[in-house]
Design a protein around this motif. Structure first.
Motif, PDB file in Angstrom:
ATOM      1  N   ASN A   1      65.915  13.544  65.810  1.00  0.00           N
ATOM      2  CA  ASN A   1      65.247  13.692  64.520  1.00  0.00           C
ATOM      3  C   ASN A   1      65.585  12.476  63.657  1.00  0.00           C
ATOM      4  O   ASN A   1      66.638  12.441  63.015  1.00  0.00           O
ATOM      5  N   ARG A   2      64.691  11.482  63.639  1.00  0.00           N
ATOM      6  CA  ARG A   2      64.979  10.233  62.962  1.00  0.00           C
ATOM      7  C   ARG A   2      63.952   9.878  61.895  1.00  0.00           C
ATOM      8  O   ARG A   2      63.939   8.745  61.401  1.00  0.00           O
ATOM      9  N   ARG A   3      63.098  10.805  61.540  1.00  0.00           N
ATOM     10  CA  ARG A   3      62.124  10.576  60.470  1.00  0.00           C
ATOM     11  C   ARG A   3      62.809  10.726  59.118  1.00  0.00           C
ATOM     12  O   ARG A   3      63.427  11.762  58.827  1.00  0.00           O
TER      13      ARG A   3
ATOM     14  N   ARG B   1      61.707  11.148  56.041  1.00  0.00           N
ATOM     15  CA  ARG B   1      61.238  12.228  55.176  1.00  0.00           C
ATOM     16  C   ARG B   1      61.729  13.582  55.658  1.00  0.00           C
ATOM     17  O   ARG B   1      62.084  14.452  54.852  1.00  0.00           O
ATOM     18  N   HIS B   2      61.767  13.777  56.978  1.00  0.00           N
ATOM     19  CA  HIS B   2      62.260  15.051  57.502  1.00  0.00           C
ATOM     20  C   HIS B   2      63.739  15.238  57.188  1.00  0.00           C
ATOM     21  O   HIS B   2      64.176  16.321  56.760  1.00  0.00           O
TER      22      HIS B   2
ATOM     23  N   GLU C   1      67.295   6.040  52.983  1.00  0.00           N
ATOM     24  CA  GLU C   1      66.631   5.078  53.859  1.00  0.00           C
ATOM     25  C   GLU C   1      67.516   3.864  54.131  1.00  0.00           C
ATOM     26  O   GLU C   1      67.469   3.292  55.217  1.00  0.00           O
TER      27      GLU C   1
ATOM     28  N   ARG D   1      69.349   2.063  62.385  1.00  0.00           N
ATOM     29  CA  ARG D   1      68.299   1.541  63.256  1.00  0.00           C
ATOM     30  C   ARG D   1      68.605   0.119  63.696  1.00  0.00           C
ATOM     31  O   ARG D   1      68.391  -0.242  64.865  1.00  0.00           O
TER      32      ARG D   1
END
Length: 568
Positions: free
Chosen positions: A362-364, A366-367, A385, A392
């Motif tokens: 789970n790397r989004r 917003r999620h 972010e 990243r």
């Protein structure tokens, strides 16, 4: 003792008697006119229907309270075609309807409440012989603030934020730059609230703001017809910060020279930092150099102390503060700088949960932001972010460009080895810190003192980076002083091509807000008045011990109108 006419609270009022109540206070009995005029048909009437009484607080006599017991008549309207049967004597020149104080007392209550607040106003009014509670003063102040109008409509405004609690909660202040007065105080700092306020004032033509994107978006939504103006002070301030960061990269992050690579001690913390953020080796080098330099300074201070020197003598010889020297002498080893406890405003507070989500795929952003919001996260999405971007980059394969281990190579200054040498003040011999260097860099030659001019000359001779930065800063100031916005694009292009990363980043941000920056050059408006009103607001807020709400702060910040004073 004054004559009866001097005791009268206003025109048309006849004083009948003046009596002392035995405690030093006075009661003035008075009556209204002998006839009345119907407010509907405007016919005069002498047919009295009855009486009514009002008790009004009036101005004191020699520090003693005065109460006016005013007898007003109720008249019959004798005009047969008038629908009104009875009416009462109006007394607008004396007191407002239902008021418990005369208008001249209400003016003093309004002035003292607006200037001093509730409890100080209560104490001062009691000392002057006009007892009134702090709640009444504040209630009267808020009521009058709600009646302040904005006629003629405002055309040019300044918007800025102020803190209810620093780094935690902010509000918004809106200032009329033409009339030099506060227009409104908003409880929060959001695009929606500012846009709503702007939509209620369609006459606005110019919006002066700082470089916060929030107010830029609000102006685009609420007042698309208005021209936006960036604040000139913040533009120069942001340039100074960019110069300071650039000078820190040149080897003076703490006012001391970087040590040679072989002299820098690696420890477990540095290796852990390098594993977490391999893309910033020069930052790790600065941290290690800082730690090693503090250790050497600590040893030097103790060596001088063993020679019998006092803290003041050591401070003069090393250039550090006397209190810092005295504090270091109480330790046997250099004190560690402890990090503050993590708060829910930081994504690192939820690092365990985020790490597990990252491993699960789970790397989004917003999620993850939504998930930690439900767990109590109060920070911003951009803060999260930045952490995810570091993770990243850590997973990307390392390229040859990323293997450089020195800061100059990272910023495109590999051939400027002389910049790594520390620059000392030619008069005192102390090292010049990046903060001082950045401040001198944006200061014109004519505004420099003799000692400051010597520092600038030394920096220009020994630091090529400083010489380039000073050339850019003087050109930037010249564009503003000459009101020539056409030269700004050329300056931005040259700054981006200079190879100085922080200066280039500043130039790119300018380009994103180019219209507002050009308006700041061409137009005379700036946010200086808003900053001054914020200082006034802070003074008022602290004088009330931080307990004032938005309604009371707005009442004390808004201009007072004596013509609308009313008190109960």
């Amino acid at each position: 003792m004054r004559t009866n006419s001097k005791w009268s609270p206003g025109p048309g009022i006849k004083v009948q008697s003046i009596v002392s109540n035995g405690a030093g206070d006075w009661v003035v009995s008075a009556c209204g006119p002998s006839s009345g005029i119907c407010p509907d048909c405007r016919h005069q009437s002498r047919s009295r229907h009855g009486w009514s009484y009002r008790s009004l607080q009036d101005l004191p006599i020699q520090g003693n309270e005065v109460t006016v017991r005013l007898q007003l008549s109720r008249w019959r309207c004798t005009y047969r075609h008038c629908k009104r049967q009875t009416f009462t004597d109006p007394a607008p020149a004396i007191a407002s309807p239902y008021a418990r104080r005369t208008r001249r007392v209400a003016e003093i209550v309004g002035l003292l409440g607006h200037s001093t607040g509730g409890r100080p106003g209560e104490r001062l009014m009691r000392r002057l012989g006009m007892s009134i509670s702090d709640d009444t003063i504040l209630r009267h102040l808020k009521r009058n603030a709600s009646r302040v109008d904005d006629k003629p409509p405002a055309r040019i405004i300044g918007i800025d934020d102020w803190s209810w609690r620093k780094s935690w909660r902010y509000g918004t202040i809106i200032v009329d730059l033409e009339r030099r007065k506060v227009m409104d105080i908003l409880e929060d700092r959001s695009v929606a609230s500012v846009a709503r306020w702007l939509k209620r004032h369609p006459s606005i033509e110019v919006v002066s703001r700082d470089r916060c994107g929030l107010y830029a978006q609000a102006a685009r939504e609420g007042a698309p017809q208005a021209s936006q103006v960036a604040d000139r002070f913040h533009l120069v301030q942001n340039l100074r910060l960019a110069i300071e960061e650039q000078m820190s990269l040149s080897g003076r992050a703490t006012g001391r020279a970087l040590l040679a690579d072989e002299d820098i001690e690696n420890d477990h913390d540095d290796r852990a930092l390098h594993e977490q953020a391999p893309e910033t080796p020069w930052r790790n080098q600065l941290r290690r150099a800082h730690r090693q330099s503090r250790k050497e300074v600590f040893e030097t201070v103790h060596a001088l102390s063993k020679e019998g020197l006092s803290s003041s003598d050591i401070a003069r010889r090393t250039g550090y503060g006397r209190r810092s020297i005295a504090k270091w002498l109480t330790f046997e080893t250099p004190p560690d700088r402890r990090r503050g406890a993590l708060q829910p405003t930081s994504p690192l507070y939820f690092e365990t949960f985020l790490t597990q989500c990252w491993k699960d795929g789970n790397r989004r952003g917003r999620h993850l932001f939504h998930d930690i919001k439900h767990r109590g996260y109060t920070g911003s999405f951009s803060n999260l972010e930045r952490l995810l971007a570091r993770w990243r980059r850590a997973e990307r394969p390392e390229t040859d460009e990323d293997k450089g281990d020195t800061a100059p190579a990272r910023i495109g200054l590999a051939n400027r080895t002389s910049d790594n040498a520390p620059v000392r003040d030619p008069q005192t011999g102390h090292l010049i810190s990046p903060v001082v260097a950045a401040t001198l860099c944006i200061k014109p030659r004519g505004a420099l003192t003799i000692n400051q001019a010597r520092k600038v000359d030394a920096l220009k001779q020994r630091s090529q980076t400083f010489a380039v930065l000073r050339s850019f800063s003087m050109r930037f100031r010249g564009i503003f002083h000459g009101r020539t916005s056409a030269k700004l694009e050329e300056w931005i292009d040259n700054a981006i091509d200079s190879g100085l990363v922080f200066l280039a980043r500043f130039a790119r941000v300018l380009r994103r807000d180019i219209d507002a920056v050009c308006n700041a050059i061409d137009l005379p408006w700036s946010n200086g008045q808003a900053e001054g009103q914020i200082n006034r607001l802070k003074t008022i807020k602290r004088a009330m011990y931080g307990r004032a709400g938005p309604e009371l702060l707005r009442a004390r910040m808004m201009p007072i109108k004596l013509a609308n004073l009313h008190t109960t």
